[in-house]
Design an enzyme around this catalytic site. Structure first.
Site, PDB file in Angstrom:
ATOM      1  N   ASN A  70      22.690  41.568 -13.774  1.00 24.66           N
ATOM      2  CA  ASN A  70      21.563  40.718 -14.157  1.00 24.66           C
ATOM      3  C   ASN A  70      20.645  40.552 -12.939  1.00 24.66           C
ATOM      4  O   ASN A  70      21.068  40.026 -11.907  1.00 24.66           O
ATOM      5  CB  ASN A  70      22.090  39.358 -14.645  1.00 24.66           C
ATOM      6  N   ASP A 115      17.619  38.961 -12.823  1.00 22.31           N
ATOM      7  CA  ASP A 115      16.616  37.886 -12.941  1.00 22.31           C
ATOM      8  C   ASP A 115      16.222  37.300 -11.590  1.00 22.31           C
ATOM      9  O   ASP A 115      15.057  36.980 -11.347  1.00 22.31           O
ATOM     10  CB  ASP A 115      17.161  36.724 -13.791  1.00 22.31           C
ATOM     11  N   HIS A 116      17.216  37.133 -10.707  1.00 23.32           N
ATOM     12  CA  HIS A 116      16.930  36.437  -9.450  1.00 23.32           C
ATOM     13  C   HIS A 116      16.024  37.236  -8.521  1.00 23.32           C
ATOM     14  O   HIS A 116      15.407  36.664  -7.628  1.00 23.32           O
ATOM     15  CB  HIS A 116      18.229  36.094  -8.716  1.00 23.32           C
ATOM     16  N   HIS A 126      16.707  38.308 -18.522  1.00 26.28           N
ATOM     17  CA  HIS A 126      16.450  37.244 -19.488  1.00 26.28           C
ATOM     18  C   HIS A 126      14.952  36.982 -19.497  1.00 26.28           C
ATOM     19  O   HIS A 126      14.398  36.523 -18.494  1.00 26.28           O
ATOM     20  CB  HIS A 126      17.229  35.992 -19.055  1.00 26.28           C
ATOM     21  N   ARG A 134      12.463  34.637 -20.456  1.00 29.22           N
ATOM     22  CA  ARG A 134      12.402  33.241 -20.901  1.00 29.22           C
ATOM     23  C   ARG A 134      11.038  32.913 -21.487  1.00 29.22           C
ATOM     24  O   ARG A 134      10.020  33.477 -21.073  1.00 29.22           O
ATOM     25  CB  ARG A 134      12.675  32.301 -19.722  1.00 29.22           C
ATOM     26  N   ARG A 188       9.656  32.103 -16.244  1.00 33.48           N
ATOM     27  CA  ARG A 188       9.835  31.615 -14.876  1.00 33.48           C
ATOM     28  C   ARG A 188      10.286  32.717 -13.912  1.00 33.48           C
ATOM     29  O   ARG A 188      10.098  32.597 -12.715  1.00 33.48           O
ATOM     30  CB  ARG A 188      10.831  30.451 -14.838  1.00 33.48           C
ATOM     31  N   GLU A 231      18.291  39.390 -22.621  1.00 32.26           N
ATOM     32  CA  GLU A 231      18.671  38.076 -23.158  1.00 32.26           C
ATOM     33  C   GLU A 231      17.402  37.365 -23.593  1.00 32.26           C
ATOM     34  O   GLU A 231      16.402  37.367 -22.860  1.00 32.26           O
ATOM     35  CB  GLU A 231      19.359  37.241 -22.081  1.00 32.26           C
ATOM     36  N   THR A 260      19.732  27.043 -15.687  1.00 32.14           N
ATOM     37  CA  THR A 260      20.225  28.324 -16.196  1.00 32.14           C
ATOM     38  C   THR A 260      20.785  28.070 -17.590  1.00 32.14           C
ATOM     39  O   THR A 260      20.840  26.922 -18.034  1.00 32.14           O
ATOM     40  CB  THR A 260      21.297  28.914 -15.252  1.00 32.14           C
ATOM     41  N   THR A 261      21.197  29.137 -18.272  1.00 33.21           N
ATOM     42  CA  THR A 261      21.767  28.965 -19.602  1.00 33.21           C
ATOM     43  C   THR A 261      22.985  28.052 -19.495  1.00 33.21           C
ATOM     44  O   THR A 261      23.868  28.291 -18.677  1.00 33.21           O
ATOM     45  CB  THR A 261      22.179  30.341 -20.172  1.00 33.21           C
ATOM     46  N   GLU A 301      28.985  38.027 -26.462  1.00 31.03           N
ATOM     47  CA  GLU A 301      29.241  37.830 -25.033  1.00 31.03           C
ATOM     48  C   GLU A 301      29.850  36.447 -24.892  1.00 31.03           C
ATOM     49  O   GLU A 301      29.208  35.445 -25.246  1.00 31.03           O
ATOM     50  CB  GLU A 301      27.953  37.939 -24.216  1.00 31.03           C
ATOM     51  N   HIS A 315      28.636  34.881 -17.162  1.00 30.76           N
ATOM     52  CA  HIS A 315      28.097  33.627 -16.669  1.00 30.76           C
ATOM     53  C   HIS A 315      29.043  33.016 -15.629  1.00 30.76           C
ATOM     54  O   HIS A 315      30.207  32.783 -15.905  1.00 30.76           O
ATOM     55  CB  HIS A 315      27.810  32.589 -17.767  1.00 30.76           C
ATOM     56  N   GLY A 316      28.493  32.822 -14.436  1.00 31.94           N
ATOM     57  CA  GLY A 316      29.222  32.142 -13.373  1.00 31.94           C
ATOM     58  C   GLY A 316      30.291  32.985 -12.687  1.00 31.94           C
ATOM     59  O   GLY A 316      31.057  32.460 -11.869  1.00 31.94           O
ATOM     60  N   GLY A 327      25.109  38.214 -12.420  1.00 29.73           N
ATOM     61  CA  GLY A 327      23.824  38.179 -11.745  1.00 29.73           C
ATOM     62  C   GLY A 327      23.830  37.416 -10.437  1.00 29.73           C
ATOM     63  O   GLY A 327      23.756  38.000  -9.355  1.00 29.73           O
ATOM     64  N   HIS A 328      23.959  36.097 -10.539  1.00 27.47           N
ATOM     65  CA  HIS A 328      23.757  35.235  -9.370  1.00 27.47           C
ATOM     66  C   HIS A 328      24.595  35.661  -8.157  1.00 27.47           C
ATOM     67  O   HIS A 328      24.090  35.750  -7.035  1.00 27.47           O
ATOM     68  CB  HIS A 328      24.074  33.781  -9.750  1.00 27.47           C
TER      69      HIS A 328
HETATM   70  N1  PXP Z   1      25.171  36.231 -19.439  1.00 30.99           N
HETATM   71  C1  PXP Z   1      24.222  35.385 -19.923  1.00 30.99           C
HETATM   72  C2  PXP Z   1      24.087  35.244 -21.400  1.00 30.99           C
HETATM   73  C3  PXP Z   1      23.382  34.666 -19.059  1.00 30.99           C
HETATM   74  O1  PXP Z   1      22.447  33.831 -19.560  1.00 30.99           O
HETATM   75  C4  PXP Z   1      23.504  34.866 -17.664  1.00 30.99           C
HETATM   76  C5  PXP Z   1      22.565  34.173 -16.736  1.00 30.99           C
HETATM   77  O2  PXP Z   1      21.267  34.604 -16.954  1.00 30.99           O
HETATM   78  C6  PXP Z   1      24.492  35.754 -17.215  1.00 30.99           C
HETATM   79  C7  PXP Z   1      25.319  36.405 -18.114  1.00 30.99           C
HETATM   80  C8  PXP Z   1      24.708  36.000 -15.753  1.00 30.99           C
HETATM   81  O3  PXP Z   1      25.190  34.804 -15.196  1.00 30.99           O
HETATM   82  P1  PXP Z   1      25.313  34.662 -13.610  1.00 30.99           P
HETATM   83  O4  PXP Z   1      23.923  34.792 -13.057  1.00 30.99           O
HETATM   84  O5  PXP Z   1      25.907  33.311 -13.428  1.00 30.99           O
HETATM   85  O6  PXP Z   1      26.194  35.784 -13.145  1.00 30.99           O
END
Ligand code: PXP
Length: 235
Positions: free
Chosen positions: A6, A8-9, A42, A44, A48, A69, A99-100, A150, A189-190, A211-212
């Protein structure tokens, strides 16, 4: 296990200065060179980080799989059916969230979600639903016609000690149930370099979206080289 990165960042850094760099599409190419199986972004409603232009560039240049996403809105469906990513993951979206914050409440929005899944599939786009590791959500997900889910690993990532064991068991159970229901099972996520392994060994999960943690590490492992290159320019 497939890895979807991911990015996005990367766009978050660019948008912080409304600058021209860093380009998410360049990050996507580097992630693919390193072996990523897919690129996730993602789009949005408030734009953003990822912009519509990024999506079009990514569609042209991503050679693995592009997973977008998005919220289940008419605006987003129109963009998806135009850009045609390989997959759309429907996520809940709240304007004030950092975040989500959790999975879809499919029960509350079943007709809307099923309608969007159908429109995406008619356009040849795979549809996945981001859901919490809850048995009722999996049954509802199947009923929308989606072919993949997911599972939200956020509660597992946030929990500590025994709480983490409980949350991991929820993810394991949800993955098993979704797989038995004929759904392709993804997770995300996370997830970080320190918590990913127990999730990565769940046999039913075929892909993790991260991602993060990856972008955070990239900033740190890349900083030394970036400073050296600037010092070399200063002479
Ligand atoms: N999956 C989904 C559905 C998400 O919304 C996100 C964050 O955009 C991620 C995965 C990735 O999460 P993280 O950035 O915490 O790794």
């Amino acid at each position: 296990m497939r890895l979807g990165v991911n990015i996005d960042h990367v766009a978050t850094i660019r948008q912080a200065r409304r600058a021209r760099e860093p380009e998410p599409v360049t990050a996507a190419a580097l992630a693919e060179l390193a072996g990523a199986d897919g690129i996730t972004v993602h789009l949005r409603g408030d734009r953003r980080h990822i912009q519509d232009r990024d999506l079009r560039l990514l569609r042209d240049l991503v050679s693995t799989r592009l997973n977008v996403e998005m919220a289940a809105t008419d605006e987003m469906v129109a963009i998806a059916t135009d850009v045609k990513p390989d997959q759309v993951t429907l996520v809940p979206e709240h304007p004030d969230e950092v975040t989500t914050t959790g999975g879809l409440d499919i029960g509350q929005h079943q007709a809307v979600i099923a309608g969007v899944v159908g429109r995406l599939q008619t356009a040849g786009i795979g549809a996945s639903l981001f859901i919490d590791a809850a048995p009722d959500q999996i049954a509802l997900a199947r009923a929308t016609g989606a072919t993949a889910v997911e599972i939200n690993t956020g509660p597992y990532a946030d929990a500590r000690l025994e709480g983490r064991t409980v949350e991991l068991a929820r993810v394991q159970q949800a993955a098993r149930q979704a797989h038995e229901d004929g759904l392709e099972v993804l997770g995300g996520h996370g997830l970080t370099y320190t918590n990913v392994t127990p999730v990565a060994v769940i046999p039913e999960i075929v892909e993790l979206n991260i991602g993060h943690s990856i972008i955070s590490r990239a900033v740190l492992v890349g900083l030394e080289r970036a400073v050296r290159e600037m010092i070399a320019l200063l002479g």
